[in-house]
Design an enzyme around this catalytic site. Structure first.
Site, mmCIF file in Angstrom:
data_model
loop_
_atom_site.group_PDB
_atom_site.id
_atom_site.type_symbol
_atom_site.label_atom_id
_atom_site.label_comp_id
_atom_site.label_asym_id
_atom_site.label_seq_id
_atom_site.Cartn_x
_atom_site.Cartn_y
_atom_site.Cartn_z
ATOM 1 N N ARG A 81 28.798 -53.101 -36.310
ATOM 2 C CA ARG A 81 29.779 -53.001 -35.227
ATOM 3 C C ARG A 81 29.650 -54.116 -34.205
ATOM 4 O O ARG A 81 28.556 -54.600 -33.923
ATOM 5 C CB ARG A 81 29.640 -51.644 -34.524
ATOM 6 N N HIS A 107 32.385 -53.790 -39.524
ATOM 7 C CA HIS A 107 32.331 -54.518 -40.793
ATOM 8 C C HIS A 107 33.432 -55.584 -40.925
ATOM 9 O O HIS A 107 33.889 -55.877 -42.031
ATOM 10 C CB HIS A 107 32.397 -53.558 -41.971
ATOM 11 N N HIS A 181 26.527 -52.928 -48.669
ATOM 12 C CA HIS A 181 26.697 -51.534 -48.256
ATOM 13 C C HIS A 181 26.433 -50.587 -49.431
ATOM 14 O O HIS A 181 27.117 -49.571 -49.589
ATOM 15 C CB HIS A 181 28.106 -51.320 -47.711
ATOM 16 N N ASP A 253 22.547 -42.764 -38.842
ATOM 17 C CA ASP A 253 23.426 -43.929 -38.945
ATOM 18 C C ASP A 253 23.047 -44.860 -37.814
ATOM 19 O O ASP A 253 23.807 -45.096 -36.882
ATOM 20 C CB ASP A 253 24.901 -43.524 -38.862
ATOM 21 N N GLU A 317 21.110 -51.034 -44.989
ATOM 22 C CA GLU A 317 21.896 -52.238 -44.740
ATOM 23 C C GLU A 317 21.070 -53.200 -43.878
ATOM 24 O O GLU A 317 21.064 -53.109 -42.653
ATOM 25 C CB GLU A 317 23.206 -51.876 -44.037
#
Length: 352
Positions: A81, A107, A181, A253, A317
């Site tokens: 982000r 992304h 990803h 996350d 990631e």
């Protein structure tokens, strides 16, 4: 080592996409498509030698283009982000599309690299079989400055590792922050919940995020929180804890800040599936990783009719920290004109 090329499907404009499968002679294989350079499968043995595909993914062009979740995609020019969907380089501000929360970019979408056909080349070396995907990204692409040449290479080694090497050079100052990803499930891509699998992350801190997953700039110690993976811990042990960070995201996350020295290619994370005996070690020279437990993965039909959904896989990631371009205290993803961006991440598969 052997490899194969076969048709994968047809894009809306009539262009043909292809699937490339690399094999290492020990049963392991990895497949990719020149549509987006997407990683399609990763077949590795369990402790008994039984082979399973441990990578969630799609088996058609339509799946890659239209399904959500970014499964196996190369993400760039900036992964993760950017707060406010804007950043400044020098005295110029660049505005990106808003596609995350109320005002952020995620992304580099919605014009993703996954929707483009990349040039592909396969070569052999002592390290294994390498497939390299190359893309030219013109000045203004996704609203980033600079004409950029991008190459992402995947190497399947005899030791059941999949090595990802990223390269970019631009004729103007810009951002370079790539990741893959990929969603993994060491029990098998179609095995369902990942909550019993254990994770270790070599990170004493994580980047605290707000309700829209934008880092506040604070690095907070993981000790005493559900974010502590400094010893192998089942994903399900803390994922539903009443903890503001987990409540915001519906699970994990978040970005962890690795302990290794800047630029050092180091063992940085590990996943263990005790039932199958499979282990995945993650090596990277990047400063952070977004550990994501597929909280928002929409229920969908994946490869071979598999049912995918929330918490059916996890992503590691590797990256510069989210919103790093706007946080001077974070390592910067700024790539200067004419300089080369090079970074490596390795996923190594073994058994216990």
């Amino acid at each position: 080592m052997p490899w194969s090329k076969e048709p994968f499907g047809t894009l809306p404009d009539g262009t043909k996409a292809h699937k490339y499968t690399l094999m290492n002679g020990k049963g392991a294989s990895a497949a990719f498509t020149d549509l987006g350079g997407i990683w399609l499968s990763m077949v590795v043995p369990d402790r008994t030698g039984s082979l399973s595909d441990v990578l969630l993914g799609w088996d058609s062009v339509e799946g890659c283009l239209h399904n959500s979740g970014h499964l196996g995609e190369i993400v760039g020019r900036n992964a993760n982000r950017i707060g406010g969907a804007a950043f400044a380089i020098g005295d110029k501000t660049y505005t990106l599309a808003v596609n995350s929360g109320s005002k952020n970019n995620l992304h580099s979408g919605p014009d993703y690299y996954r929707d483009r056909l990349w040039d592909a080349e396969v070569e052999e070396s002592e390290q294994g079989t390498t497939i390299s995907f190359t893309l030219f990204s013109p000045d203004g692409d996704q609203n980033y400055p600079g004409n950029a040449k991008i190459t992402v290479s995947y190497t399947l080694t005899p030791e059941n590792s999949l090595r990802l090497d990223y390269y970019m050079v631009s004729d103007a100052d810009t951002i370079a922050n790539f990741t893959n990803h990929a969603y993994f499930n060491l029990a098998g891509h179609d095995a369902g919940t990942i909550l019993d699998q254990k994770v270790w992350i070599d990170a004493d801190t994580w980047t605290v995020a707000d309700a829209e997953s934008i880092p506040t700039g604070e690095l907070r110690p993981v000790k005493g929180t559900p974010m502590d993976f400094t010893t192998p811990t089942a994903i399900g042990a803390g994922i539903d804890a009443d903890f503001d960070q987990l409540n915001f995201a519906g699970g994990y996350d978040h970005n962890w800040a690795f302990n290794h020295a800047p630029g050092e290619l180091a063992l940085s994370a590990r996943v263990i599936d005790e039932k199958s005996g499979r282990v995945m070690d993650i090596y990277t020279d990047l400063p952070g990783v977004q550990f994501y437990t597929a909280n928002g993965l929409k229920p969908n039909i994946g490869k071979n009719g598999a049912n995918y959904g929330p918490r059916g896989g996890y992503c590691f990631e590797t990256q510069y920290f989210p919103d790093a371009i706007n946080k001077p205290q974070f390592a910067s993803p700024l790539l200067k004109e004419g300089k080369e961006y090079r970074t490596t991440t390795i996923y190594r598969f073994s058994t216990i």
